[in-house]
Design a protein around this motif. Structure first.
Motif, PDB file in Angstrom:
ATOM      1  N   ILE A  90       1.079  -0.904   0.062  1.00 45.03           N
ATOM      2  CA  ILE A  90       0.377  -0.182  -0.051  1.00 45.03           C
ATOM      3  C   ILE A  90       1.228   1.279   0.129  1.00 45.03           C
ATOM      4  O   ILE A  90       1.832   1.719   1.019  1.00 45.03           O
ATOM      5  CB  ILE A  90      -0.790  -0.188   1.045  1.00 45.03           C
ATOM      6  CG1 ILE A  90      -1.762  -1.128   0.881  1.00 45.03           C
ATOM      7  CG2 ILE A  90      -1.458   1.853   1.257  1.00 45.03           C
ATOM      8  CD1 ILE A  90      -3.135  -1.216   2.151  1.00 45.03           C
ATOM      9  N   LEU A  92       1.150   5.209   0.227  1.00 48.39           N
ATOM     10  CA  LEU A  92       0.508   6.452   1.006  1.00 48.39           C
ATOM     11  C   LEU A  92       0.814   7.713   0.852  1.00 48.39           C
ATOM     12  O   LEU A  92       2.328   7.919   1.104  1.00 48.39           O
ATOM     13  CB  LEU A  92       0.234   5.926   2.256  1.00 48.39           C
ATOM     14  CG  LEU A  92      -1.020   4.831   2.740  1.00 48.39           C
ATOM     15  CD1 LEU A  92       0.242   3.593   3.646  1.00 48.39           C
ATOM     16  CD2 LEU A  92      -1.791   5.317   3.881  1.00 48.39           C
ATOM     17  N   PHE A 106      -3.219  11.450   6.310  1.00 46.15           N
ATOM     18  CA  PHE A 106      -2.932  10.459   5.001  1.00 46.15           C
ATOM     19  C   PHE A 106      -4.338  10.590   4.220  1.00 46.15           C
ATOM     20  O   PHE A 106      -5.335  10.764   4.991  1.00 46.15           O
ATOM     21  CB  PHE A 106      -2.672   9.275   6.308  1.00 46.15           C
ATOM     22  CG  PHE A 106      -1.282   9.020   6.538  1.00 46.15           C
ATOM     23  CD1 PHE A 106      -1.236   9.478   7.694  1.00 46.15           C
ATOM     24  CD2 PHE A 106      -0.571   8.684   6.093  1.00 46.15           C
ATOM     25  CE1 PHE A 106       0.044  10.082   8.554  1.00 46.15           C
ATOM     26  CE2 PHE A 106       1.231   8.531   6.616  1.00 46.15           C
ATOM     27  CZ  PHE A 106       1.915   9.199   7.868  1.00 46.15           C
ATOM     28  N   GLY A 107      -3.669  10.224   3.075  1.00 43.76           N
ATOM     29  CA  GLY A 107      -4.184   9.383   1.764  1.00 43.76           C
ATOM     30  C   GLY A 107      -4.819   8.898   2.299  1.00 43.76           C
ATOM     31  O   GLY A 107      -4.742   7.730   3.212  1.00 43.76           O
ATOM     32  N   PRO A 108      -5.959   8.165   1.659  1.00 41.71           N
ATOM     33  CA  PRO A 108      -6.399   6.985   1.707  1.00 41.71           C
ATOM     34  C   PRO A 108      -5.775   5.679   1.621  1.00 41.71           C
ATOM     35  O   PRO A 108      -6.033   4.301   1.713  1.00 41.71           O
ATOM     36  CB  PRO A 108      -8.162   6.997   0.723  1.00 41.71           C
ATOM     37  CG  PRO A 108      -7.923   7.428  -0.024  1.00 41.71           C
ATOM     38  CD  PRO A 108      -6.735   8.971   0.699  1.00 41.71           C
ATOM     39  N   GLY A 109      -4.514   6.204   0.819  1.00 42.17           N
ATOM     40  CA  GLY A 109      -4.332   4.705   0.014  1.00 42.17           C
ATOM     41  C   GLY A 109      -4.503   3.704  -1.569  1.00 42.17           C
ATOM     42  O   GLY A 109      -5.765   4.099  -1.592  1.00 42.17           O
ATOM     43  N   ARG A 111      -3.559   0.776  -3.282  1.00 42.55           N
ATOM     44  CA  ARG A 111      -3.071  -0.814  -3.107  1.00 42.55           C
ATOM     45  C   ARG A 111      -2.214  -1.177  -3.803  1.00 42.55           C
ATOM     46  O   ARG A 111      -3.523  -1.818  -5.352  1.00 42.55           O
ATOM     47  CB  ARG A 111      -4.580  -1.303  -2.098  1.00 42.55           C
ATOM     48  CG  ARG A 111      -3.639  -3.177  -1.908  1.00 42.55           C
ATOM     49  CD  ARG A 111      -5.619  -3.832  -2.032  1.00 42.55           C
ATOM     50  NE  ARG A 111      -5.723  -3.160  -0.175  1.00 42.55           N
ATOM     51  CZ  ARG A 111      -4.875  -3.943   0.713  1.00 42.55           C
ATOM     52  NH1 ARG A 111      -4.206  -4.794   0.695  1.00 42.55           N
ATOM     53  NH2 ARG A 111      -5.698  -3.378   1.974  1.00 42.55           N
TER      54      ARG A 111
ATOM     55  N   TYR B  36      -1.915   6.943  15.338  1.00 45.78           N
ATOM     56  CA  TYR B  36      -3.500   6.426  14.083  1.00 45.78           C
ATOM     57  C   TYR B  36      -3.957   5.428  14.486  1.00 45.78           C
ATOM     58  O   TYR B  36      -2.751   4.310  14.988  1.00 45.78           O
ATOM     59  CB  TYR B  36      -1.938   6.354  12.993  1.00 45.78           C
ATOM     60  CG  TYR B  36      -1.946   8.279  13.122  1.00 45.78           C
ATOM     61  CD1 TYR B  36      -0.486   8.531  13.066  1.00 45.78           C
ATOM     62  CD2 TYR B  36      -2.430   9.437  11.767  1.00 45.78           C
ATOM     63  CE1 TYR B  36       0.179   9.605  12.842  1.00 45.78           C
ATOM     64  CE2 TYR B  36      -1.468  10.377  10.851  1.00 45.78           C
ATOM     65  CZ  TYR B  36      -0.719  10.519  12.260  1.00 45.78           C
ATOM     66  OH  TYR B  36       0.104  11.789  11.713  1.00 45.78           O
ATOM     67  N   ASN B  41      -8.739  -1.773   4.979  1.00 48.44           N
ATOM     68  CA  ASN B  41      -9.410  -1.192   3.769  1.00 48.44           C
ATOM     69  C   ASN B  41      -9.075   0.956   3.886  1.00 48.44           C
ATOM     70  O   ASN B  41     -10.161   0.727   2.708  1.00 48.44           O
ATOM     71  CB  ASN B  41      -9.852  -1.657   3.376  1.00 48.44           C
ATOM     72  CG  ASN B  41      -9.722  -3.385   2.370  1.00 48.44           C
ATOM     73  OD1 ASN B  41      -8.594  -3.745   1.660  1.00 48.44           O
ATOM     74  ND2 ASN B  41     -10.521  -3.909   2.826  1.00 48.44           N
ATOM     75  N   ARG B  42      -8.770   0.876   5.074  1.00 47.43           N
ATOM     76  CA  ARG B  42      -8.449   2.788   5.050  1.00 47.43           C
ATOM     77  C   ARG B  42      -7.527   2.939   4.539  1.00 47.43           C
ATOM     78  O   ARG B  42      -6.018   2.094   5.487  1.00 47.43           O
ATOM     79  CB  ARG B  42      -9.471   2.399   5.504  1.00 47.43           C
ATOM     80  CG  ARG B  42     -10.702   2.689   6.156  1.00 47.43           C
ATOM     81  CD  ARG B  42     -11.687   2.849   5.506  1.00 47.43           C
ATOM     82  NE  ARG B  42     -11.872   4.204   6.476  1.00 47.43           N
ATOM     83  CZ  ARG B  42     -13.205   4.415   6.714  1.00 47.43           C
ATOM     84  NH1 ARG B  42     -14.177   3.654   7.532  1.00 47.43           N
ATOM     85  NH2 ARG B  42     -12.959   5.660   7.557  1.00 47.43           N
ATOM     86  N   GLY B  43      -7.251   3.975   5.073  1.00 46.52           N
ATOM     87  CA  GLY B  43      -5.834   5.333   4.815  1.00 46.52           C
ATOM     88  C   GLY B  43      -5.453   5.094   7.090  1.00 46.52           C
ATOM     89  O   GLY B  43      -6.002   4.408   7.769  1.00 46.52           O
ATOM     90  N   LEU B  44      -4.507   6.239   7.568  1.00 48.90           N
ATOM     91  CA  LEU B  44      -4.386   6.150   8.606  1.00 48.90           C
ATOM     92  C   LEU B  44      -5.086   7.570   9.171  1.00 48.90           C
ATOM     93  O   LEU B  44      -5.330   8.642   7.966  1.00 48.90           O
ATOM     94  CB  LEU B  44      -2.676   6.433   8.764  1.00 48.90           C
ATOM     95  CG  LEU B  44      -2.222   5.229   9.062  1.00 48.90           C
ATOM     96  CD1 LEU B  44      -1.619   4.276   8.661  1.00 48.90           C
ATOM     97  CD2 LEU B  44      -0.695   6.442   9.723  1.00 48.90           C
ATOM     98  N   GLN B  45      -5.683   7.521  10.038  1.00 47.97           N
ATOM     99  CA  GLN B  45      -6.466   8.501  10.700  1.00 47.97           C
ATOM    100  C   GLN B  45      -5.925   8.488  12.240  1.00 47.97           C
ATOM    101  O   GLN B  45      -5.170   8.131  13.254  1.00 47.97           O
ATOM    102  CB  GLN B  45      -7.553   7.586  11.438  1.00 47.97           C
ATOM    103  CG  GLN B  45      -8.509   7.709  10.000  1.00 47.97           C
ATOM    104  CD  GLN B  45     -10.325   7.144  10.321  1.00 47.97           C
ATOM    105  OE1 GLN B  45     -10.409   7.642  11.520  1.00 47.97           O
ATOM    106  NE2 GLN B  45     -10.676   6.427   9.612  1.00 47.97           N
TER     107      GLN B  45
END
Lengths: 115, 115
Positions: A90, A92, A106-109, A111, B36, B41-45
């Motif tokens: 992934i 990012l 961060f963006g959603p990445g 894959r 974080y 399946n998501r980016g980092l929050q």
């Protein structure tokens, strides 16, 4: 916080090809970074994307393999070149202010799977 | 060199019980510490950060973290866990450079909250 989008969200690519990932921010930001998260592992910084100049790469990452562009303060691209299955990860992007105390968002990445 | 360690790969907690996710760090100078969360399946929050001031930092979704300088720790806590808290949690330290802060991440801790 800034709204960050990445394209594509995912892709499956063949060995030896290249993929360019885009990162778009809805406001001007000072710092932009690119990270890699290999399967089941933590995040590793690839490089700092510098506006109007060459990116700054971390140890173990080189420009020929991961060319980066940052033409303005809201957009950056990362290319993964001559891909191999080991590049499956992934990817990012993140954005932040100038100082180390500024929060990185961060963006959603993206894959990436390389066959 | 800066580094971050998360000694537990996985933490299992029953819903309603308090949770703690551990993090220790090694930095030269004053640390800037971050937590974080990454959902599947998501980016980092971003959850929270410690820059200076009160050792107890409050963040999003009811999480808090306690900075302990003598033990070089920054443990993430929540008084009452929810099933929806199940995710991958990363501790990070900002490595200051002449180009602003870049994050060094721990290896991550998988939190599982069971009903």
């Amino acid at each position: 916080s800034a709204v960050i989008s990445q394209k594509p969200s995912r892709d499956i690519c063949q060995r030896g090809t290249s993929l360019t990932i885009q990162c778009q921010v809805d406001s001007q930001v000072t710092m932009m970074f690119w990270y890699r998260q290999q399967p089941g592992q933590s995040l590793t910084l690839i490089a700092t994307a510098n506006q109007g100049s060459e990116a700054t790469y971390e140890s173990g990452f080189v420009i020929d393999k991961f060319p980066i562009s940052r033409p303005n303060l809201t957009f950056s691209t990362l290319t993964v070149s001559n891909m191999s299955p080991e590049d499956s990860s992934i990817y990012l992007c993140s954005v932040a202010g100038w100082t180390g105390s500024d929060t990185q968002y961060f963006g959603p990445g993206t894959r990436l799977t390389v066959l | 060199a800066q580094s971050v360690a998360q000694p537990e790969d996985q933490v299992n907690v029953a819903e309603g019980n308090p949770l703690t996710v551990k993090c220790t760090y090694s930095v030269s100078g004053n640390p800037y510490l971050f937590w974080y969360v990454q959902y599947p399946n998501r980016g980092l929050q971003f959850l929270l950060k410690y820059i200076t001031g009160d050792n107890l930092v409050k963040g999003s979704y009811g999480f808090e973290a306690e900075f302990n300088k003598s033990q070089t720790s920054f443990h993430l806590k929540k008084p009452s866990a929810l099933v929806s808290d199940s995710a991958l949690y990363f501790c990070a330290v900002s490595a200051l450079s002449d180009q602003g802060g870049k994050l060094i991440f721990g290896q991550g801790t998988e939190l599982s909250v069971k009903p």
